[in-house]
Design a protein around this motif. Structure first.
Motif, PDB file in Angstrom:
ATOM      1  N   LEU A   1      24.474 -16.493  41.851  1.00  0.00           N
ATOM      2  CA  LEU A   1      25.492 -17.539  42.021  1.00  0.00           C
ATOM      3  C   LEU A   1      26.289 -17.739  40.742  1.00  0.00           C
ATOM      4  CD1 LEU A   1      23.776 -20.299  44.182  1.00  0.00           C
ATOM      5  CD2 LEU A   1      25.079 -18.318  44.887  1.00  0.00           C
ATOM      6  N   GLU A   2      25.604 -17.561  39.597  1.00  0.00           N
ATOM      7  CA  GLU A   2      26.273 -17.698  38.301  1.00  0.00           C
ATOM      8  C   GLU A   2      27.413 -16.682  38.212  1.00  0.00           C
ATOM      9  OE1 GLU A   2      23.560 -16.809  35.133  1.00  0.00           O
ATOM     10  OE2 GLU A   2      25.176 -16.202  33.777  1.00  0.00           O
ATOM     11  N   LYS A   3      27.106 -15.445  38.604  1.00  0.00           N
ATOM     12  CA  LYS A   3      28.099 -14.372  38.508  1.00  0.00           C
ATOM     13  C   LYS A   3      29.322 -14.687  39.363  1.00  0.00           C
ATOM     14  CE  LYS A   3      27.432  -9.647  38.458  1.00  0.00           C
ATOM     15  NZ  LYS A   3      26.675  -8.512  39.032  1.00  0.00           N
ATOM     16  N   SER A   4      29.064 -15.082  40.608  1.00  0.00           N
ATOM     17  CA  SER A   4      30.178 -15.374  41.513  1.00  0.00           C
ATOM     18  C   SER A   4      30.976 -16.580  41.030  1.00  0.00           C
ATOM     19  CB  SER A   4      29.656 -15.656  42.917  1.00  0.00           C
ATOM     20  OG  SER A   4      28.806 -14.641  43.340  1.00  0.00           O
TER      21      SER A   4
ATOM     22  N   LEU B   1      34.900 -16.856  39.959  1.00  0.00           N
ATOM     23  CA  LEU B   1      35.809 -17.869  40.501  1.00  0.00           C
ATOM     24  C   LEU B   1      36.549 -18.593  39.368  1.00  0.00           C
ATOM     25  CD1 LEU B   1      36.888 -19.563  42.882  1.00  0.00           C
ATOM     26  CD2 LEU B   1      34.846 -20.970  42.723  1.00  0.00           C
ATOM     27  N   PHE B   2      35.812 -18.954  38.317  1.00  0.00           N
ATOM     28  CA  PHE B   2      36.442 -19.604  37.161  1.00  0.00           C
ATOM     29  C   PHE B   2      37.527 -18.726  36.565  1.00  0.00           C
ATOM     30  CE2 PHE B   2      32.612 -22.450  36.208  1.00  0.00           C
ATOM     31  CZ  PHE B   2      33.300 -23.580  36.602  1.00  0.00           C
ATOM     32  N   GLU B   3      37.229 -17.438  36.455  1.00  0.00           N
ATOM     33  CA  GLU B   3      38.200 -16.529  35.842  1.00  0.00           C
ATOM     34  C   GLU B   3      39.427 -16.366  36.723  1.00  0.00           C
ATOM     35  OE1 GLU B   3      35.581 -13.285  34.809  1.00  0.00           O
ATOM     36  OE2 GLU B   3      35.448 -14.016  32.725  1.00  0.00           O
ATOM     37  N   LYS B   4      39.188 -16.394  38.012  1.00  0.00           N
ATOM     38  CA  LYS B   4      40.302 -16.331  38.958  1.00  0.00           C
ATOM     39  C   LYS B   4      41.224 -17.535  38.767  1.00  0.00           C
ATOM     40  CE  LYS B   4      40.743 -15.364  43.892  1.00  0.00           C
ATOM     41  NZ  LYS B   4      39.961 -15.422  45.145  1.00  0.00           N
ATOM     42  N   LEU B   5      40.615 -18.661  38.401  1.00  0.00           N
ATOM     43  CA  LEU B   5      41.407 -19.877  38.180  1.00  0.00           C
ATOM     44  C   LEU B   5      42.034 -19.890  36.785  1.00  0.00           C
ATOM     45  CD1 LEU B   5      39.010 -22.600  39.681  1.00  0.00           C
ATOM     46  CD2 LEU B   5      41.007 -21.592  40.747  1.00  0.00           C
ATOM     47  N   GLY B   6      41.732 -18.843  36.005  1.00  0.00           N
ATOM     48  CA  GLY B   6      42.342 -18.731  34.682  1.00  0.00           C
ATOM     49  C   GLY B   6      41.578 -19.427  33.573  1.00  0.00           C
ATOM     50  N   TYR B   7      40.306 -19.777  33.829  1.00  0.00           N
ATOM     51  CA  TYR B   7      39.520 -20.404  32.770  1.00  0.00           C
ATOM     52  C   TYR B   7      38.766 -19.345  31.981  1.00  0.00           C
ATOM     53  CZ  TYR B   7      40.393 -24.704  35.371  1.00  0.00           C
ATOM     54  OH  TYR B   7      40.986 -25.743  36.009  1.00  0.00           O
TER      55      TYR B   7
ATOM     56  N   HIS C   1      29.803 -14.951  29.075  1.00  0.00           N
ATOM     57  CA  HIS C   1      29.536 -13.507  28.993  1.00  0.00           C
ATOM     58  C   HIS C   1      28.713 -13.170  27.753  1.00  0.00           C
ATOM     59  CE1 HIS C   1      31.856 -12.600  32.477  1.00  0.00           C
ATOM     60  NE2 HIS C   1      32.955 -13.153  31.980  1.00  0.00           N
ATOM     61  N   ASN C   2      28.994 -13.869  26.643  1.00  0.00           N
ATOM     62  CA  ASN C   2      28.266 -13.590  25.399  1.00  0.00           C
ATOM     63  C   ASN C   2      27.409 -14.791  25.021  1.00  0.00           C
ATOM     64  OD1 ASN C   2      30.081 -11.285  25.202  1.00  0.00           O
ATOM     65  ND2 ASN C   2      31.604 -12.818  24.579  1.00  0.00           N
ATOM     66  N   LYS C   3      26.541 -15.205  25.925  1.00  0.00           N
ATOM     67  CA  LYS C   3      25.880 -16.487  25.677  1.00  0.00           C
ATOM     68  C   LYS C   3      24.793 -16.430  24.612  1.00  0.00           C
ATOM     69  CE  LYS C   3      23.595 -16.258  30.222  1.00  0.00           C
ATOM     70  NZ  LYS C   3      24.456 -15.312  30.853  1.00  0.00           N
ATOM     71  N   GLY C   4      24.152 -15.237  24.419  1.00  0.00           N
ATOM     72  CA  GLY C   4      23.073 -15.179  23.440  1.00  0.00           C
ATOM     73  C   GLY C   4      21.997 -16.178  23.801  1.00  0.00           C
ATOM     74  N   ARG C   5      21.647 -17.032  22.856  1.00  0.00           N
ATOM     75  CA  ARG C   5      20.591 -18.010  23.125  1.00  0.00           C
ATOM     76  C   ARG C   5      21.145 -19.408  23.339  1.00  0.00           C
ATOM     77  NH1 ARG C   5      15.423 -16.249  21.935  1.00  0.00           N
ATOM     78  NH2 ARG C   5      15.388 -14.141  21.134  1.00  0.00           N
ATOM     79  N   LYS C   6      22.452 -19.515  23.375  1.00  0.00           N
ATOM     80  CA  LYS C   6      23.045 -20.855  23.556  1.00  0.00           C
ATOM     81  C   LYS C   6      22.770 -21.391  24.957  1.00  0.00           C
ATOM     82  CE  LYS C   6      27.025 -22.618  21.900  1.00  0.00           C
ATOM     83  NZ  LYS C   6      28.475 -22.638  21.629  1.00  0.00           N
ATOM     84  N   LEU C   7      22.531 -22.693  25.056  1.00  0.00           N
ATOM     85  CA  LEU C   7      22.201 -23.272  26.363  1.00  0.00           C
ATOM     86  C   LEU C   7      23.362 -24.045  26.978  1.00  0.00           C
ATOM     87  CD1 LEU C   7      18.577 -24.463  25.611  1.00  0.00           C
ATOM     88  CD2 LEU C   7      19.277 -22.496  26.953  1.00  0.00           C
ATOM     89  N   ILE C   8      24.228 -24.577  26.110  1.00  0.00           N
ATOM     90  CA  ILE C   8      25.402 -25.284  26.629  1.00  0.00           C
ATOM     91  C   ILE C   8      26.635 -24.479  26.243  1.00  0.00           C
ATOM     92  CG2 ILE C   8      26.742 -27.425  26.539  1.00  0.00           C
ATOM     93  CD1 ILE C   8      24.221 -28.945  26.072  1.00  0.00           C
TER      94      ILE C   8
ATOM     95  N   GLY D   1      37.183 -25.546  26.334  1.00  0.00           N
ATOM     96  CA  GLY D   1      36.687 -26.896  26.070  1.00  0.00           C
ATOM     97  C   GLY D   1      36.889 -27.885  27.200  1.00  0.00           C
ATOM     98  N   LYS D   2      37.541 -27.436  28.275  1.00  0.00           N
ATOM     99  CA  LYS D   2      37.767 -28.354  29.387  1.00  0.00           C
ATOM    100  C   LYS D   2      36.464 -28.619  30.139  1.00  0.00           C
ATOM    101  CE  LYS D   2      41.394 -29.181  32.677  1.00  0.00           C
ATOM    102  NZ  LYS D   2      42.379 -28.666  33.595  1.00  0.00           N
ATOM    103  N   PHE D   3      35.645 -27.568  30.206  1.00  0.00           N
ATOM    104  CA  PHE D   3      34.356 -27.689  30.897  1.00  0.00           C
ATOM    105  C   PHE D   3      33.228 -27.242  29.996  1.00  0.00           C
ATOM    106  CE2 PHE D   3      37.554 -26.395  34.047  1.00  0.00           C
ATOM    107  CZ  PHE D   3      37.589 -27.557  34.790  1.00  0.00           C
ATOM    108  N   GLU D   4      32.045 -27.694  30.362  1.00  0.00           N
ATOM    109  CA  GLU D   4      30.847 -27.264  29.680  1.00  0.00           C
ATOM    110  C   GLU D   4      29.902 -26.766  30.762  1.00  0.00           C
ATOM    111  OE1 GLU D   4      30.080 -30.091  25.919  1.00  0.00           O
ATOM    112  OE2 GLU D   4      28.787 -30.392  27.639  1.00  0.00           O
ATOM    113  N   VAL D   5      29.317 -25.587  30.547  1.00  0.00           N
ATOM    114  CA  VAL D   5      28.447 -25.047  31.582  1.00  0.00           C
ATOM    115  C   VAL D   5      27.023 -24.975  31.059  1.00  0.00           C
ATOM    116  CG1 VAL D   5      27.865 -22.867  32.721  1.00  0.00           C
ATOM    117  CG2 VAL D   5      30.173 -23.788  32.907  1.00  0.00           C
ATOM    118  N   VAL D   6      26.065 -25.403  31.874  1.00  0.00           N
ATOM    119  CA  VAL D   6      24.659 -25.165  31.549  1.00  0.00           C
ATOM    120  C   VAL D   6      24.075 -24.320  32.679  1.00  0.00           C
ATOM    121  CG1 VAL D   6      24.414 -27.338  30.311  1.00  0.00           C
ATOM    122  CG2 VAL D   6      23.775 -27.243  32.692  1.00  0.00           C
ATOM    123  N   LEU D   7      23.166 -23.426  32.300  1.00  0.00           N
ATOM    124  CA  LEU D   7      22.557 -22.553  33.304  1.00  0.00           C
ATOM    125  C   LEU D   7      21.148 -23.043  33.588  1.00  0.00           C
ATOM    126  CD1 LEU D   7      23.809 -19.200  31.828  1.00  0.00           C
ATOM    127  CD2 LEU D   7      24.651 -20.354  33.869  1.00  0.00           C
ATOM    128  N   ALA D   8      20.798 -23.109  34.861  1.00  0.00           N
ATOM    129  CA  ALA D   8      19.497 -23.673  35.210  1.00  0.00           C
ATOM    130  C   ALA D   8      18.967 -23.022  36.467  1.00  0.00           C
ATOM    131  CB  ALA D   8      19.629 -25.176  35.422  1.00  0.00           C
TER     132      ALA D   8
END
Lengths: 209, 388
Positions: free
Chosen positions: A13-16, A20-26, A32-39, A45-52
């Motif tokens: 679901l994360e991938k899809s 979708l975000f990229e389609k919207l131009g975000y 893509h390069n998250k490394g060990r970052k969680l937020i 800067g408009k949105f913040e994504v956390v993966l869970a």
């Protein structure tokens, strides 16, 4: 203004959602390069994504620490209670189904049946709707094994292609419900940040049409 | 058996020091608002007969009520709500009172929430009940009291206002079986547009179905009414809508527009409310912090039909926020009696200091060294010894 925080279900679901975000131009470089970052910051800067994990997405949204979430309908049916379900995102499609061994007449006889499942709440509700008493056993791993080794008469599980069932001489008896990814919102967030959230929902709606 | 001696049950907690100061601070502020509006406090027992909460119109799920039995086997509930006990009280003990009456409460309610969700099972609430009146004047009085209560803590709060009669009228007009109607209710309540649309797609495309479909998206400012009026045609629904519109324009005139949202899809405990409904939200808390409305129907349970409206505010989160700003509760002076013969003077001295506005504490330790050390460790600035 604080960025809108979105909880994404890790994996497919994360991938899809990123697509979708990229389609919207975000801009989704941080995901893509998250490394060990969680937020992770999205859309400059408009949105913040956390993966869970799926069930945790619901927890984070219910408690209001995330404003929005993307999660499968399966998880919502099993765990969800108090949030708003705003949009059917259309991806991550599959179905909940009741399956059992081929040639087994599931509804025959008066004996109470035993069902193995990862989704006890969905299972219980499904059979309650049929006024049937069943014994529900929660299984964590491959549910298909349970009827084969004689633990259960049937299983309630997610079915995508049905190939695992076929390979093990099982078949779908009945479909319980359709599943796909949903956009959910915290109740308070939707009231307090109505305009920003509505704008995003509208954009997403158009993109997935 | 392992004894649970040193822990509290899930969903409960102890409140200590600053946390209590904060609770007191929040309750004082709200009390002031309530008393300024001439509401008078009542206290009801924490234990009530289960029957009081079991009616459908109570809208409280059976599994969320803590139950026990009395010594004759009757089921007792630990109150999950304060409104029904107050309705019981009003319809019995206040029968001969001059109505309308204005009551408020400051007491906890108890809910048996699913485990491991982090929700409190003991919820401190304050709320008002305006009983014995119907109509706009009463509704405005209750809403302005709610607004003032929230404003005491946050400038950027939102109060969303809806009307239960709107949905009621539409769903009654809809040609569908009761189960479908129940599902529709749930979907609108959860703003589950996709499931709602799937379900409505299966029904005949009537004006009512279209109106119901649009309800969840009808929230915002004054523009909502224009949109709604073009969609909703049922006379009963329209009369609820026009009532809400006139109420909203009064709220605008009271300069509350910034904080009020109209939400025509607002549904909660739908068998319970019978007119306006509202919920309050503040930044940082993921759920409604205040909820209320008009619930005339509950007095039918007691065979004394009466108008009733009110709301409840959850104190816990407000207190948690206030904790960060509340003042220290460490005494300024520790008064110590050097010898036992100085005790009387020391006690007198302490109360003198307190009377003059100093936070003074009489030391109950009988060893000077220990008392001095206590003062130092706690950070009490002044050590005053009596009897030198």
């Amino acid at each position: 203004m604080k960025p809108i925080r979105i909880a994404l279900t890790k994996g497919r679901l994360e991938k899809s959602t990123v697509e979708l975000f990229e389609k919207l131009g975000y801009n989704c470089d941080e995901i893509h390069n998250k490394g060990r970052k969680l937020i992770l910051s999205v859309g400059d800067g408009k949105f913040e994504v956390v993966l869970a994990k799926a069930a945790d997405v619901i927890t984070y949204v219910e408690h209001g620490v995330c404003d929005l979430g993307v999660v499968g309908k399966d998880t919502i049916l099993e765990n969800g209670t108090s949030f708003y379900e705003l949009l059917d995102l259309g991806f991550g499609r599959c179905r909940f189904a009741l399956a059992c061994k081929k040639d087994f007449d599931f509804y025959h006889g008066y004996g109470a049946k035993t069902i193995a499942t990862k989704y006890p709440n969905v299972t219980r509700r499904f059979f309650e709707g049929k006024n049937m008493d069943v014994r529900v056993i929660k299984i964590e791993g491959s549910v298909e094994l349970a009827p084969l080794v004689g633990l259960a008469d049937g299983i309630v599980d997610i079915v995508e292609t049905g190939s695992t069932l076929k390979a093990n001489n099982l078949e779908v008896k009945e479909y319980v419900t359709d599943i796909s990814a949903r956009l959910i919102a915290n109740t308070a967030s939707l009231k307090l940040r109505k305009n920003e959230i509505e704008e995003l929902v509208k954009k997403m709606e158009e993109a997935i049409k | 058996m392992k004894k649970n001696l040193k822990i509290t049950p899930e969903g409960t907690k102890d409140y200590l020091f600053k946390e209590c100061t904060a609770v007191n601070y929040v309750c004082r502020k709200i009390t002031k608002v309530f008393e300024n509006h001439q509401f008078h406090r009542v206290i009801t027992p924490a234990l009530e007969f289960y029957d009081l909460f079991s009616a459908d119109s109570a809208g409280i799920a059976q599994e969320s009520i803590f139950k026990t039995t009395d010594n004759t086997g009757r089921i007792i509930a630990v109150r999950p709500d304060s409104t029904l006990p107050i309705a019981r009280l009003v319809s019995t003990r206040l029968q001969n009172e001059i109505f309308p009456v204005r009551l408020y409460y400051n007491q906890s309610v108890y809910r048996n929430n699913p485990s491991l969700t982090g929700r409190s099972n003991e919820i401190m609430q304050m709320g008002v009940e305006l009983i014995g009146s119907y109509g706009k004047r009463a509704d405005l009085e209750v809403i302005t009291t709610a607004v003032e209560s929230m404003r005491a803590f946050s400038k950027s709060f939102r109060l969303e206002v809806g009307h239960s009669g709107l949905f009621e009228a539409l769903i009654n007009d809809l040609d569908a079986d009761p189960d479908t109607k129940e599902s529709i209710k749930t979907y609108i309540e959860n703003k589950n547009y996709s499931a709602l649309n799937d379900l409505l797609d299966k029904l005949e495309k009537t004006e009512t179905a279209t109106a119901i479909r649009s309800l969840p998206s009808l929230f915002g400012g004054v523009e909502v009414f224009e949109k709604a009026e073009s969609i909703i045609k049922a006379p009963k629904a329209l009369s609820a809508l026009s009532y809400l519109k006139s109420l909203y324009s009064d709220l605008l005139a009271l300069e509350l527009g910034e904080n009020i949202i109209v939400d025509l899809g607002l549904l909660q405990r739908n068998d319970y409310y019978s007119g306006i409904i509202f919920s309050g939200y503040i930044q940082g808390y993921g759920d409604a912090i205040l909820s209320g409305g008009r619930y005339d129907k509950i007095f039918d349970l007691f065979d004394v039909p009466m108008g009733a409206s009110g709301f409840a505010i959850n104190i816990d989160y407000l207190a948690e926020q206030a904790r960060y700003t509340s003042k220290s509760n460490i005494p300024e002076v520790l008064v110590y009696a050097k010898n036992d013969s100085d005790i009387i003077d020391a006690i007198k001295r302490t109360s003198e200091l307190v009377k003059s506005g100093v936070k003074a504490q009489f030391s109950d330790l009988s060893d000077e060294k220990e008392a001095r050390e206590f003062a130092q460790r706690l950070g009490i600035a002044k050590f005053e010894m009596i009897g030198e």
